[in-house]
Motif scaffolding. Sequence first.
Motif, PDB file in Angstrom:
ATOM      1  N   UNK A   1       0.823  -1.231   0.000  1.00  0.00           N
ATOM      2  CA  UNK A   1       0.000   0.000   0.000  1.00  0.00           C
ATOM      3  C   UNK A   1       0.840   1.256   0.000  1.00  0.00           C
ATOM      4  N   UNK A   2       2.014   1.243   0.635  1.00  0.00           N
ATOM      5  CA  UNK A   2       2.830   2.452   0.709  1.00  0.00           C
ATOM      6  C   UNK A   2       3.360   2.873  -0.630  1.00  0.00           C
ATOM      7  N   UNK A   3       3.350   1.995  -1.641  1.00  0.00           N
ATOM      8  CA  UNK A   3       3.852   2.353  -2.964  1.00  0.00           C
ATOM      9  C   UNK A   3       2.703   2.540  -3.964  1.00  0.00           C
ATOM     10  N   UNK A   4       1.563   2.954  -3.466  1.00  0.00           N
ATOM     11  CA  UNK A   4       0.363   3.057  -4.294  1.00  0.00           C
ATOM     12  C   UNK A   4       0.538   4.029  -5.447  1.00  0.00           C
ATOM     13  N   UNK A   5       0.989   5.197  -5.169  1.00  0.00           N
ATOM     14  CA  UNK A   5       1.079   6.246  -6.203  1.00  0.00           C
ATOM     15  C   UNK A   5       2.108   5.888  -7.248  1.00  0.00           C
ATOM     16  N   UNK A   6       3.262   5.374  -6.782  1.00  0.00           N
ATOM     17  CA  UNK A   6       4.323   5.052  -7.711  1.00  0.00           C
ATOM     18  C   UNK A   6       3.919   3.909  -8.613  1.00  0.00           C
ATOM     19  N   UNK A   7       3.240   2.882  -8.049  1.00  0.00           N
ATOM     20  CA  UNK A   7       2.842   1.723  -8.832  1.00  0.00           C
ATOM     21  C   UNK A   7       1.824   2.097  -9.883  1.00  0.00           C
ATOM     22  N   UNK A   8       0.799   2.908  -9.465  1.00  0.00           N
ATOM     23  CA  UNK A   8      -0.254   3.287 -10.431  1.00  0.00           C
ATOM     24  C   UNK A   8       0.307   4.128 -11.540  1.00  0.00           C
ATOM     25  N   UNK A   9       1.252   4.973 -11.217  1.00  0.00           N
ATOM     26  CA  UNK A   9       1.856   5.816 -12.252  1.00  0.00           C
ATOM     27  C   UNK A   9       2.618   4.973 -13.255  1.00  0.00           C
ATOM     28  N   UNK A  10       3.374   3.990 -12.710  1.00  0.00           N
ATOM     29  CA  UNK A  10       4.165   3.132 -13.592  1.00  0.00           C
ATOM     30  C   UNK A  10       3.267   2.299 -14.479  1.00  0.00           C
ATOM     31  N   UNK A  11       2.157   1.792 -13.876  1.00  0.00           N
ATOM     32  CA  UNK A  11       1.225   0.969 -14.650  1.00  0.00           C
ATOM     33  C   UNK A  11       0.560   1.781 -15.748  1.00  0.00           C
TER      34      UNK A  11
ATOM     35  N   UNK B   1      -6.706  -2.863 -19.220  1.00  0.00           N
ATOM     36  CA  UNK B   1      -5.658  -1.846 -19.209  1.00  0.00           C
ATOM     37  C   UNK B   1      -6.223  -0.468 -18.842  1.00  0.00           C
ATOM     38  N   UNK B   2      -7.399  -0.142 -19.364  1.00  0.00           N
ATOM     39  CA  UNK B   2      -8.010   1.188 -19.089  1.00  0.00           C
ATOM     40  C   UNK B   2      -8.394   1.290 -17.615  1.00  0.00           C
ATOM     41  N   UNK B   3      -8.912   0.203 -17.048  1.00  0.00           N
ATOM     42  CA  UNK B   3      -9.297   0.229 -15.629  1.00  0.00           C
ATOM     43  C   UNK B   3      -8.069   0.399 -14.759  1.00  0.00           C
ATOM     44  N   UNK B   4      -7.019  -0.340 -15.133  1.00  0.00           N
ATOM     45  CA  UNK B   4      -5.784  -0.224 -14.348  1.00  0.00           C
ATOM     46  C   UNK B   4      -5.212   1.190 -14.419  1.00  0.00           C
ATOM     47  N   UNK B   5      -5.278   1.779 -15.612  1.00  0.00           N
ATOM     48  CA  UNK B   5      -4.714   3.129 -15.792  1.00  0.00           C
ATOM     49  C   UNK B   5      -5.534   4.179 -15.048  1.00  0.00           C
ATOM     50  N   UNK B   6      -6.857   4.020 -14.948  1.00  0.00           N
ATOM     51  CA  UNK B   6      -7.730   5.031 -14.314  1.00  0.00           C
ATOM     52  C   UNK B   6      -8.180   4.563 -12.942  1.00  0.00           C
ATOM     53  N   UNK B   7      -7.346   3.825 -12.266  1.00  0.00           N
ATOM     54  CA  UNK B   7      -7.743   3.273 -10.974  1.00  0.00           C
ATOM     55  C   UNK B   7      -8.042   4.378  -9.975  1.00  0.00           C
ATOM     56  N   UNK B   8      -7.158   5.367  -9.854  1.00  0.00           N
ATOM     57  CA  UNK B   8      -7.343   6.436  -8.851  1.00  0.00           C
ATOM     58  C   UNK B   8      -8.635   7.207  -9.116  1.00  0.00           C
ATOM     59  N   UNK B   9      -8.899   7.499 -10.356  1.00  0.00           N
ATOM     60  CA  UNK B   9     -10.119   8.273 -10.684  1.00  0.00           C
ATOM     61  C   UNK B   9     -11.356   7.484 -10.309  1.00  0.00           C
ATOM     62  N   UNK B  10     -11.332   6.179 -10.606  1.00  0.00           N
ATOM     63  CA  UNK B  10     -12.502   5.373 -10.295  1.00  0.00           C
ATOM     64  C   UNK B  10     -12.709   5.261  -8.789  1.00  0.00           C
ATOM     65  N   UNK B  11     -11.606   5.144  -8.045  1.00  0.00           N
ATOM     66  CA  UNK B  11     -11.715   5.040  -6.588  1.00  0.00           C
ATOM     67  C   UNK B  11     -12.249   6.328  -5.980  1.00  0.00           C
ATOM     68  N   UNK B  12     -11.800   7.437  -6.525  1.00  0.00           N
ATOM     69  CA  UNK B  12     -12.308   8.744  -6.005  1.00  0.00           C
ATOM     70  C   UNK B  12     -13.810   8.877  -6.262  1.00  0.00           C
ATOM     71  N   UNK B  13     -14.239   8.464  -7.458  1.00  0.00           N
ATOM     72  CA  UNK B  13     -15.676   8.543  -7.746  1.00  0.00           C
ATOM     73  C   UNK B  13     -16.475   7.607  -6.861  1.00  0.00           C
ATOM     74  N   UNK B  14     -15.905   6.455  -6.555  1.00  0.00           N
ATOM     75  CA  UNK B  14     -16.611   5.519  -5.683  1.00  0.00           C
ATOM     76  C   UNK B  14     -16.757   6.080  -4.279  1.00  0.00           C
ATOM     77  N   UNK B  15     -15.707   6.771  -3.797  1.00  0.00           N
ATOM     78  CA  UNK B  15     -15.780   7.399  -2.468  1.00  0.00           C
ATOM     79  C   UNK B  15     -16.840   8.490  -2.453  1.00  0.00           C
ATOM     80  N   UNK B  16     -16.937   9.311  -3.507  1.00  0.00           N
ATOM     81  CA  UNK B  16     -17.951  10.373  -3.579  1.00  0.00           C
ATOM     82  C   UNK B  16     -19.346   9.803  -3.593  1.00  0.00           C
TER      83      UNK B  16
END
Length: 901
Positions: free
Chosen positions: A12-22, A87-102
Motif C-alpha cells: 500500500x505504501x507504494x500506491x502512487x508510484x505503482x499506479x503511475x508506472x502501470x 488496461x483502461x481500468x488499471x490506468x484510471x484506478x485512482x479516478x474510479x476510486x475517487x468517484x466511488x468514495x464520492x
Amino acid sequence: MDVPEHPQHQQPQLKTQTSTTTTTATSGSGDSIVLALKTDERFQPFLREDFSPAQYASEILASSNGVQTASNTLNEGINILEKAVRDEVTRSYDVLMNQLTGIEEAEKILRTLRNGVNSLHQTTEKVRTEIVEPHRIVSAKTKQLERLTTTVDVLHRVVRAVKLMQRLRVCVENSSGGSSIGGRNNDKSSNIDFAKAAKLIHELREVELDAGDSLVGVECVDAQREWVVQVTKLVRREANEALKKGMEIQSQADVGNALQVHYNLDELSIAVDVQVNQYASIAIEAIKESTDWQKIQSAASLMTSKSSAAMNNSNNNNTNSNSTSNIYNSRSGVSGGQEEIYQNVLWERLESCFEVVHESAMSVWHLQRVLAKKRDPLSHALFLDEVLKRESPSDGSYMHVSNVTSAVDDLPCAKFWIILGKGMMDHMSKTHASAGFVRDVLLQGFPHLMSIIESVHDRCSKDSDAKGVPACVRKDGADLSILRRSTDAISHTFFSRSYNRLSEPITAGFSSGRNMSRDDSNKFLARIREEMVSVEGHSSLVSSCAGGVSKALKLLAQKAEYSISSTDWTAEKQRIYAGEPPSSLQRMSLALATELNYIVDLLQPVVNQYSTVPKTSLQAGIDRMKEACFAALAPIFEALEEKVEKFIMMRVHDEDWENNSDPLPGGSSYVSSLTTTLKLFQENYLNGLISGHFSSSFGGESSASSHQASSSRGNGGLQGISSTSSGPIFEKCGGTFENIIDSFVRNASLVQKLSISGSNRLAKDCVEVEAALRSHLLFFGPLSSDDAKIANLHAFKRLMFCDNKQILSVVGKSNSPDADKMLLLEIHHLYSQCDSTKITTPWARAGMNPKQYYTWWKSQKDVKEVLRGVQGSLDASKADDDVTMTMRELCRLLDDTVAVR
C-alpha cells in the motif's frame, strides 16, 4: 474474465508510484489495441451505425469461410477488447476510486436528508392537526362578525331612514293638513317647507345608496318608498314651477328659494341647464318664426289689406284682398310691386324676434345674478361656484377664483349665447341654402341685420352692468363674435357679391383690349365708397369689406401690369433720348399710370382714417397699385435718368476746370443740356401725367373736370376725398430728382485740376442744376433750402468756398440722412487739391478714368469697398500736407460712422 490482483494489496505504501508506472506502461499498448481494432477490416461492420446482428449472421452463414473461421475471429476480437478494458481500468484506478468514495458520501447525505424530510412531514402533519379546528372556528367567527357588522350598519341606516321619513312626513302632513300627496292638493301643498323637504329627501337618497347597496327588501322602508317617490316628484314639480314663476316676474327671492330647493335635492346644475336651454330654445324659435315665409306672407297680406281698406270702399277692399292672396305663386319671389312691403314686414319681424332674444338673455342673466349672490345657509357655498363645479375661496366671492377667465366661459349666460349661436347658424345656413325672397332680403340688407344683432348685444351689456355680478355678455367680445359667426353663410355671399360689384368697373375698363378711362376710375371709386359706407359703424364688416376692396385693388394692379408688360419699351426709350413726344403705346401706358395715380391719390387720405385692421388691408391694396403705377412709369423715368447720367452728367469731366474762365450765365454746356432735356421731358410727359391729358385723350375726363365731378356727385362720387398732389407719379418725380442730384455731385466730386475760377463755375453749376430741377421736375411738393433731398448738393456747393481748416465743419452742416455719402464726396473732392505727384487717385491706381470710376462707385452698395480704395490710396501716398491729413481724418470719421451703423 480473470482480473489480476492489483499491487495495492501487497504494498500500500507504494500506491502512487505503482499506479503511475502501470499507467505509463499500459497507455501506449491500450491505445494501439483500440487503433488496431478500428483499422481492422474484419471488425469494420461492427462500427457502422446501421449494424444489424441478424444480417451479419446471415452473411457469415452464406460466406465460403465457414462459421468456425468467423467464430474464431470474433473470439479474438473479444479477447483484445477485454485486454483493452483491463488496461483502461488499471490506468484510471485512482479516478474510479475517487468517484466511488464520492458516491458513498452522497448516499450518506441522501439518507440523512431523507430522515429530515420525514421528520418535517411528521411535524407538519402534527401542526395541521392542531390548527385545523381553531382556524375553522376563527373563520366562522370572522364571517359571523362581518355579517353582524353589516347588519348593524343596515340597521343604523334603516333607523336613520325611518327617522328621516318620519321627519319628512311631519314636514309634509303638518303643512298640508294631513292631505294625501297622491291627491296633489296644490292649495295646501303651497304651505310645505320645500327646502326642508328637499334636504330630507336628499339625505334619504344618500342613506339608501350608502356603501354601494340599497335598502330594498326592508319592509319598513319599502312600505314608505312609494310615498317618498311621490313627495320627491311633488317637491321637484313645485320647485320647477316656483323657479319658472320667479323667472317670469324677475323676482330674486322666488328664484333664490327655488334654487335652494334644487340645491338641497343636489340638482342645482341640472335645473340651471334646463332653464338656459329653455330660454335659448325660445330665442331660437323666435328667430325661426320671424323668417317663416308663410307667416311673412300672411302679415304682408294683412298690411296690404288694411292699407287698401283705408283708400277704397268695401268692394275694392275684397278685390284687393283676393288679389293680394294670389300675389305669391311660389316662395321664391314677390310680384305685384309689393317688394317694399314684404321687406318691411321681414325686418319688423326680425327686430321683434331679437327683442325676444334680449328678453331671454336678460332672464338667463337674472338667474345668473341670483346664483352669484345666493349661498346655502348651512354650508355657505355659493350657488354659482356649485354650478361651475368650483370650490368657493375663503372670502366666498366667485370673482376671486384664480382662473376667472376660464370660469367666465362656463357661466350660464355664456352657455346661452353658445346655444343661441349654434341654433342661429343652423337656421341661417338653411335660410341661405333655400333660394327665396327671405335670403335675398337678408343678403341685400346684411349690414342692417348686423346692426340689429349688435344692438341687442349692446343692450344686454348695458342692462346687465351691475357691480359684483358677472355681466350678461363677456367683456372680451366673445359672445358678439359667436353671434357674428352665426351669420357666416350670409356674410360670405354678401362680401362675395360686394367683390363682384367692385370688380365690375375694372373688368369693363379693360374689356375689348382698352385701358381704364377716367370715367371707369370714377365709377370704381364710387363703388368703393358705396361698399364702405354700407358697412359703416360695424367694425367687423368694415374689416371684411376692406379686404374685398384690397382684393379689387390688387386685381386692378394685376390687369394694369399685364397691359403694361405687353409694350416693347426698347424702341420707346429712343424717343426720350431724342426728346420726342410719346408714341401711342407710351401714351396708353402713361394714361394707365395716370389713372392708377388718380385712384391712389384719392384713396390714401381715406385709408389713413380707418383703424388698424381695415387700414392694413386697404394699404396692402394701395401698395400693390403703387407697384403697378411704378411699373408703368419706370421706363420713361429710367430712360430720363440714363440719358442725364450717360450723355449729360459725365460731360463734367470733359470741361476745362483748370484755366481761368468766368461762370456762364446759364451754367456750363452740360447744364444747358440738362435744362433742355428736363424741359422737353416736362412738356412731353410730365405735364400730360399731372394734368391727366393722356387719360382724357383716350376717352376720359381731364383732371380738373374729374375732380370737380367727383366732388359734386352725391351718391356717385367719393365725398370727403380730394387730390393732394401726391401719389406714385409725384413719388417717382421725387426719386428722379434725388438720383439726378446724386449723379451730378458724384461726377463733380471727381473733377481734377480745379482752379479758383473753376470752383466758382462749379458752384454756379450747382445753382443752375438745382434751378433746372426745381423748374421742370418739382411736382412732389414744396422744397425748402435745407431739405434732405438737396442737402448733399448744398453741402457740396459749400465745399467750393472752404479751405482745409473749414472742410470738416461742412459735415456738421449737412442735413443729408446719408452722412457716409457726403463724407465720400468730400474725400473725393479733396483729391482735386492734392499734389498729383505725391498722391495717386483711387481710379488711377485701379487703371480707370473718372467716368469708369463713377460707374463702379455707383454700383457699390457697400461704402466699405469705396473706402478701402481711398484708404489704399492714402496709405500709398507720401504726402503729409494739410489736405492729406484732412482726408485721413475724414476717412477715420467715415470708418467710425460705418462701424456704428
